[in-house]
Design a protein around this motif. Structure first.
Motif, short mmCIF file in Angstrom:
data_model
loop_
_atom_site.label_atom_id
_atom_site.label_comp_id
_atom_site.label_asym_id
_atom_site.label_seq_id
_atom_site.Cartn_x
_atom_site.Cartn_y
_atom_site.Cartn_z
N ASP A 255 -1.08 10.59 -2.62
CA ASP A 255 -2.07 11.55 -2.38
C ASP A 255 -1.81 12.13 -1.09
O ASP A 255 -2.35 13.31 -0.77
N TRP A 256 -1.42 11.49 -0.10
CA TRP A 256 -1.27 11.84 1.17
C TRP A 256 0.07 11.01 1.67
O TRP A 256 0.21 9.62 1.36
N THR A 257 0.98 11.87 2.27
CA THR A 257 2.28 11.58 2.61
C THR A 257 2.81 12.03 3.90
O THR A 257 2.70 13.09 4.14
N GLY A 258 2.87 10.86 4.85
CA GLY A 258 3.24 11.50 6.16
C GLY A 258 3.95 10.80 7.07
O GLY A 258 3.68 9.20 6.94
N PHE A 259 3.86 11.06 8.33
CA PHE A 259 4.36 9.99 9.61
C PHE A 259 3.35 10.01 10.49
O PHE A 259 2.56 11.05 10.82
N TYR A 260 3.14 8.94 11.11
CA TYR A 260 2.63 8.85 12.51
C TYR A 260 3.67 8.29 13.26
O TYR A 260 4.21 7.43 13.24
N ARG A 261 3.85 9.04 14.51
CA ARG A 261 4.66 9.03 15.52
C ARG A 261 4.35 7.87 16.82
O ARG A 261 3.31 7.93 17.08
N VAL A 262 5.27 7.20 17.19
CA VAL A 262 4.98 6.42 18.42
C VAL A 262 5.26 7.44 19.52
O VAL A 262 6.15 8.02 19.88
N GLN B 175 4.27 -2.75 5.05
CA GLN B 175 2.89 -3.14 4.56
C GLN B 175 2.66 -2.56 3.28
O GLN B 175 2.28 -1.27 2.96
N LEU B 176 2.25 -3.19 2.23
CA LEU B 176 2.09 -2.69 0.71
C LEU B 176 0.73 -3.52 0.55
O LEU B 176 0.59 -4.66 0.39
N VAL B 177 -0.11 -2.43 0.44
CA VAL B 177 -1.47 -2.83 0.21
C VAL B 177 -2.08 -2.26 -1.11
O VAL B 177 -2.43 -1.23 -1.17
N PRO B 178 -2.26 -3.12 -2.01
CA PRO B 178 -2.74 -3.07 -3.40
C PRO B 178 -4.13 -2.49 -3.17
O PRO B 178 -4.59 -1.52 -3.93
N HIS C 65 -8.83 -1.93 8.05
CA HIS C 65 -8.37 -0.54 7.37
C HIS C 65 -9.39 0.48 8.02
O HIS C 65 -10.47 0.48 8.38
N ILE C 66 -8.54 1.49 8.25
CA ILE C 66 -9.06 2.73 8.64
C ILE C 66 -9.25 3.86 7.77
O ILE C 66 -8.35 4.11 7.06
N ALA C 67 -10.51 4.07 7.39
CA ALA C 67 -10.40 5.03 6.29
C ALA C 67 -10.31 6.28 6.85
O ALA C 67 -11.35 7.34 7.01
N CYS C 68 -9.10 7.07 6.78
CA CYS C 68 -9.04 8.43 7.08
C CYS C 68 -9.34 9.30 6.16
O CYS C 68 -10.03 10.48 6.42
N ALA C 69 -9.10 9.01 4.87
CA ALA C 69 -9.55 9.54 3.55
C ALA C 69 -10.40 8.74 2.49
O ALA C 69 -10.08 7.71 2.34
N SER C 70 -11.53 8.89 2.33
CA SER C 70 -12.48 7.99 1.60
C SER C 70 -11.85 7.79 0.22
O SER C 70 -12.19 6.82 -0.52
N SER C 71 -10.88 8.73 -0.28
CA SER C 71 -10.31 8.68 -1.71
C SER C 71 -9.14 7.70 -1.63
O SER C 71 -8.93 7.49 -2.91
N THR C 72 -8.73 7.14 -0.67
CA THR C 72 -7.52 6.13 -0.43
C THR C 72 -7.91 5.04 -1.07
O THR C 72 -9.04 4.31 -0.77
N ARG C 73 -7.18 4.34 -2.25
CA ARG C 73 -7.54 3.08 -2.82
C ARG C 73 -6.39 1.96 -2.36
O ARG C 73 -6.42 1.06 -2.29
N SER C 74 -5.12 2.41 -2.51
CA SER C 74 -3.95 1.61 -1.90
C SER C 74 -3.02 2.58 -0.92
O SER C 74 -3.13 3.58 -1.06
N SER D 246 -2.54 6.58 -2.06
CA SER D 246 -2.89 6.66 -3.15
C SER D 246 -4.33 6.52 -3.45
O SER D 246 -4.79 5.84 -2.89
N ASP D 247 -4.97 7.55 -4.38
CA ASP D 247 -6.10 7.44 -4.98
C ASP D 247 -6.50 6.36 -6.10
O ASP D 247 -7.40 6.35 -6.54
N GLN D 248 -5.14 5.77 -6.42
CA GLN D 248 -5.20 4.86 -7.50
C GLN D 248 -5.19 3.59 -6.89
O GLN D 248 -4.21 3.20 -5.83
N PRO D 249 -5.74 2.51 -7.39
CA PRO D 249 -5.57 1.15 -6.78
C PRO D 249 -4.21 0.63 -7.16
O PRO D 249 -3.71 1.03 -8.38
N ASP D 250 -3.53 -0.23 -6.43
CA ASP D 250 -2.38 -1.05 -6.75
C ASP D 250 -1.12 0.07 -7.33
O ASP D 250 -0.33 -0.41 -8.28
#
Length: 152
Positions: free
Chosen positions: A41-48, A85-88, A96-105, A126-130
């Protein structure tokens, strides 16, 4: 559509061959991975960008958080610990920071340069759990290592 990791790895490594600019590599990888699987659903990088601080980098999908301290969220945990970090279920992840309310995993991988420094994290929501598996984590870690080994 499910990801074909062999084909994805070949495509990304071919496009990235000889490139050392980390942002160019991030943009290419975010685009290729995002469009390779319907779960993403969202794919990207956060840079140090400073000690203990991440800022948004190239991504695909809706807007993300602009700044994330290492002390917060799934991305912060990956940067702080250097561990995948694999978070189902993001609701069950402390801080957890909710950058998008649709994120489930979520799946977040540290990005290492050739000098062994964490230069970013690669975040898949992902907007899908697990939605994510150990295979996703393992195969993406291999691709990241190949692509960013010479990044500056």
């Amino acid at each position: 559509m499910r990801i074909d990791y062999d084909e994805l790895e070949q495509r990304i490594t071919a496009v990235a061959e000889g490139e050392t600019d980390a942002v160019a590599l991030m943009a290419t990888m975010a685009c290729e991975v995002h469009h390779s699987d319907d779960r993403f659903d969202w794919t990207g990088f956060y840079r140090v960008v400073a000690p203990d601080l991440l800022k948004i980098g190239p991504y695909q999908g809706g807007h993300g958080c602009l700044v994330i301290p290492f002390s917060r969220g799934v991305c912060g945990a990956a940067a702080r610990t250097g561990e995948v970090q694999l978070v189902p279920d993001v609701e069950a992840f402390p801080g957890h920071i909710a950058c998008a309310s649709s994120t489930r995993s979520e799946l977040v991988l540290p990005v290492w340069n050739g000098a062994g420094e964490v230069i970013a994290v690669f975040d898949l929501d992902s907007d899908q759990p697990d939605a994510f598996t150990e295979e996703d984590a393992d195969r993406l870690a291999v691709i990241l290592a190949k692509v960013f080994k010479n990044a500056i």
